[in-house]
Scaffold this motif. Structure first.
Motif, mmCIF file in Angstrom:
data_model
loop_
_atom_site.group_PDB
_atom_site.id
_atom_site.type_symbol
_atom_site.label_atom_id
_atom_site.label_comp_id
_atom_site.label_asym_id
_atom_site.label_seq_id
_atom_site.Cartn_x
_atom_site.Cartn_y
_atom_site.Cartn_z
ATOM 1 N N ALA A 173 9.897 4.341 6.670
ATOM 2 C CA ALA A 173 8.769 3.406 6.739
ATOM 3 C C ALA A 173 7.487 4.124 7.123
ATOM 4 O O ALA A 173 6.394 3.782 6.649
ATOM 5 C CB ALA A 173 9.074 2.291 7.742
ATOM 6 N N VAL A 174 7.596 5.133 7.996
ATOM 7 C CA VAL A 174 6.426 5.931 8.383
ATOM 8 C C VAL A 174 5.874 6.679 7.179
ATOM 9 O O VAL A 174 4.651 6.772 6.984
ATOM 10 C CB VAL A 174 6.800 6.915 9.508
ATOM 11 N N ALA A 175 6.771 7.210 6.342
ATOM 12 C CA ALA A 175 6.328 7.916 5.138
ATOM 13 C C ALA A 175 5.576 6.986 4.198
ATOM 14 O O ALA A 175 4.576 7.379 3.583
ATOM 15 C CB ALA A 175 7.532 8.547 4.431
ATOM 16 N N LEU A 176 6.036 5.754 4.077
ATOM 17 C CA LEU A 176 5.346 4.785 3.225
ATOM 18 C C LEU A 176 3.949 4.470 3.764
ATOM 19 O O LEU A 176 2.983 4.370 3.003
ATOM 20 C CB LEU A 176 6.170 3.505 3.117
ATOM 21 N N VAL A 177 3.842 4.311 5.090
ATOM 22 C CA VAL A 177 2.528 4.076 5.701
ATOM 23 C C VAL A 177 1.605 5.256 5.433
ATOM 24 O O VAL A 177 0.418 5.086 5.107
ATOM 25 C CB VAL A 177 2.678 3.830 7.219
ATOM 26 N N ALA A 178 2.129 6.461 5.554
ATOM 27 C CA ALA A 178 1.323 7.660 5.317
ATOM 28 C C ALA A 178 0.850 7.735 3.870
ATOM 29 O O ALA A 178 -0.284 8.154 3.597
ATOM 30 C CB ALA A 178 2.124 8.906 5.678
ATOM 31 N N SER A 192 -2.920 13.696 -4.796
ATOM 32 C CA SER A 192 -1.657 14.433 -4.800
ATOM 33 C C SER A 192 -0.991 14.413 -3.426
ATOM 34 O O SER A 192 0.225 14.601 -3.320
ATOM 35 C CB SER A 192 -1.903 15.888 -5.223
ATOM 36 N N MET A 193 -1.779 14.182 -2.366
ATOM 37 C CA MET A 193 -1.197 14.139 -1.029
ATOM 38 C C MET A 193 -0.199 12.995 -0.881
ATOM 39 O O MET A 193 0.804 13.125 -0.170
ATOM 40 C CB MET A 193 -2.300 14.037 0.029
ATOM 41 N N ALA A 213 -3.123 11.176 9.180
ATOM 42 C CA ALA A 213 -2.080 11.490 8.201
ATOM 43 C C ALA A 213 -1.333 12.753 8.601
ATOM 44 O O ALA A 213 -0.115 12.849 8.425
ATOM 45 C CB ALA A 213 -2.709 11.654 6.812
ATOM 46 N N HIS A 214 -2.062 13.731 9.154
ATOM 47 C CA HIS A 214 -1.415 14.954 9.644
ATOM 48 C C HIS A 214 -0.454 14.624 10.778
ATOM 49 O O HIS A 214 0.629 15.218 10.887
ATOM 50 C CB HIS A 214 -2.490 15.930 10.117
ATOM 51 N N LEU A 251 -2.106 5.403 3.597
ATOM 52 C CA LEU A 251 -3.259 5.962 4.294
ATOM 53 C C LEU A 251 -3.909 7.086 3.493
ATOM 54 O O LEU A 251 -5.146 7.167 3.395
ATOM 55 C CB LEU A 251 -2.832 6.481 5.666
ATOM 56 N N LEU A 252 -3.091 7.933 2.890
ATOM 57 C CA LEU A 252 -3.633 9.049 2.117
ATOM 58 C C LEU A 252 -4.304 8.573 0.834
ATOM 59 O O LEU A 252 -5.294 9.170 0.391
ATOM 60 C CB LEU A 252 -2.522 10.048 1.799
ATOM 61 N N ALA A 253 -3.788 7.507 0.226
ATOM 62 C CA ALA A 253 -4.451 6.953 -0.953
ATOM 63 C C ALA A 253 -5.827 6.406 -0.572
ATOM 64 O O ALA A 253 -6.817 6.601 -1.297
ATOM 65 C CB ALA A 253 -3.587 5.855 -1.571
#
Length: 402
Positions: free
Chosen positions: A176-181, A83-84, A24-25, A184-186
């Motif tokens: 789209a990358v932000a949506l994947v992230a 919250s991430m 995620a980082h 992943l964070l959830a």
């Protein structure tokens, strides 16, 4: 079940969390790195000077820094892993804003949104990485940093081969990358909760009291030294993230794409440096790593403004490889000073990186406008000498600092 067997189960349960946080980082910092990577494009499109370029960096990095300590204090008391994902939503909004901004003020607002996303992500992710470390704090922070450094280094490549040929609006593709992230964070937050349950509801890395034999003034002095060391490192790094491409284009007459490739080489060396520095700090102590990582770069930074194109590339890789090993050691050292305030320390130090980097970029932009881009690297060459202040760092009980 024995205590050692339980510890092994917990470690196996938390390693996926640690790797997911690193991934995620990677995605988070990859999206952030697109901002300086597109500076040559927007400088021409919006007729900006170097000072205005520096102010964009300032808007992004100040918004990323101001909220982080407050968020860290809050998550230390009331952990909020989910919250991430919310923070990544701000990054998504900022990317779309950067893609379609019709004016310079809108560019500043969009850059600030990306910064807010970082301010939410880093403190909670640092706290979770500490808990998932299994006691290997330097390794955990190094691995977490590898993701960020690798993501930050690939941004210039993506800009060179996607954004530069296709224009500013192609930034929207990275939403789209932000949506994947966010997904992943959830998942990471859910796995972290399961690992906490496996540990009986306690953090995996046993929390211990703040150094009982150390006065508040001694702790504050040590933190001040760490901050000054971090300031010197961040200012030097800001000279590259914001102005290295312009330096290469002006001095060596390379193309925009070639300058982005060389920026990639500079940034990708960070990935090896942070992991090496974190692991080495676990073995030989934080102080030794800090000494080497900052002061050790001094001969190379002094030589950099006086060499040709090939040696410029070689020296910048060596400089960043050495200097990047400092951050994990500095961060873990600070957390060892205040081990029950991981979120606060993570938020404060990440916030300092962003805030000081923004202030340095703005100041260096003014310097470049008045004295030329070469003057930036001639002035910054002496910054690693600040590493001599590591002499004043105290030894910590129970940690290998010497």
């Amino acid at each position: 079940m024995s205590v050692s067997a339980q510890a092994g189960l917990v470690r196996r349960a938390t390693m996926p969390v640690l790797f997911a946080l690193s991934a995620a980082h990677f995605l988070n910092d990859m999206m952030q790195s697109l901002i300086p990577a597109i500076y040559p494009l927007i400088k021409q499109a919006y007729a900006l000077d170097f000072a205005q370029i520096g102010i964009i960096t300032l808007a992004f990095q100040l918004s990323a820094s101001l909220l982080q300590p407050l968020i860290g204090m809050t998550t230390d008391r009331h952990p909020m892993p989910y919250s991430m994902s919310v923070g990544m939503g701000f990054t998504l909004t900022g990317l779309i804003g950067l893609a379609y901004a019709g004016s310079y003020p809108l560019l500043l607002i969009a850059a600030a949104c990306v910064g807010i996303g970082s301010s939410i992500f880093h403190p909670e992710a640092t706290r979770m990485a500490r808990h998932a470390s299994g006691g290997r704090h330097g390794f955990a922070q190094g691995l977490f940093q590898v993701g960020g450094q690798a993501g930050g280094s690939i941004g210039p490549l993506l800009a060179a081969f996607i954004v530069v040929p296709n224009g500013q609006r192609s930034l929207a593709w990275f939403s789209a990358v932000a949506l994947v992230a966010m997904v992943l964070l959830a998942w990471t937050a859910a796995q972290h909760a399961l690992a906490q349950s496996a540990a009986g509801g306690r953090p995996h890395a046993a929390a211990h009291a703040d150094e009982p034999g150390r006065s508040a003034s001694a702790t504050a002095f040590a933190l001040f030294i760490l901050i000054v060391l971090l300031c010197s490192k961040t200012a030097y790094t800001a000279s590259f993230s914001s102005f290295y491409t312009f330096y290469l284009i002006e001095r060596f007459d390379v193309s925009v794409q070639a300058s982005q490739l060389m920026l990639f080489l500079f940034l990708v060396s960070s990935a090896a440096g942070v992991l090496f520095g974190g692991m080495l700090g676990d073995r030989i102590g934080r102080n030794k790593v800090i000494w080497f990582s900052i002061l050790g770069a001094l001969p190379f930074t002094l030589a950099l403004p006086h060499v040709g194109l090939f040696w410029t590339g070689a020296l910048t890789v060596a400089i960043n490889l050495i200097m990047s090993s400092a951050f994990a050691a500095i961060l873990v050292y600070a957390i060892d000073l205040l081990p029950n305030r991981v979120g606060l320390i993570g938020g404060f130090f990440y916030g300092l990186v962003f805030g000081l980097g923004g202030l340095a970029a703005a100041a260096l932009g003014v310097l470049a406008d008045h004295y030329g881009i070469d003057a930036v690297y001639e002035a910054c060459a002496f910054l690693p000498a600040v590493g001599l202040l590591a002499w004043f760092l105290p030894s910590l009980r129970g940690t290998r600092t010497h």
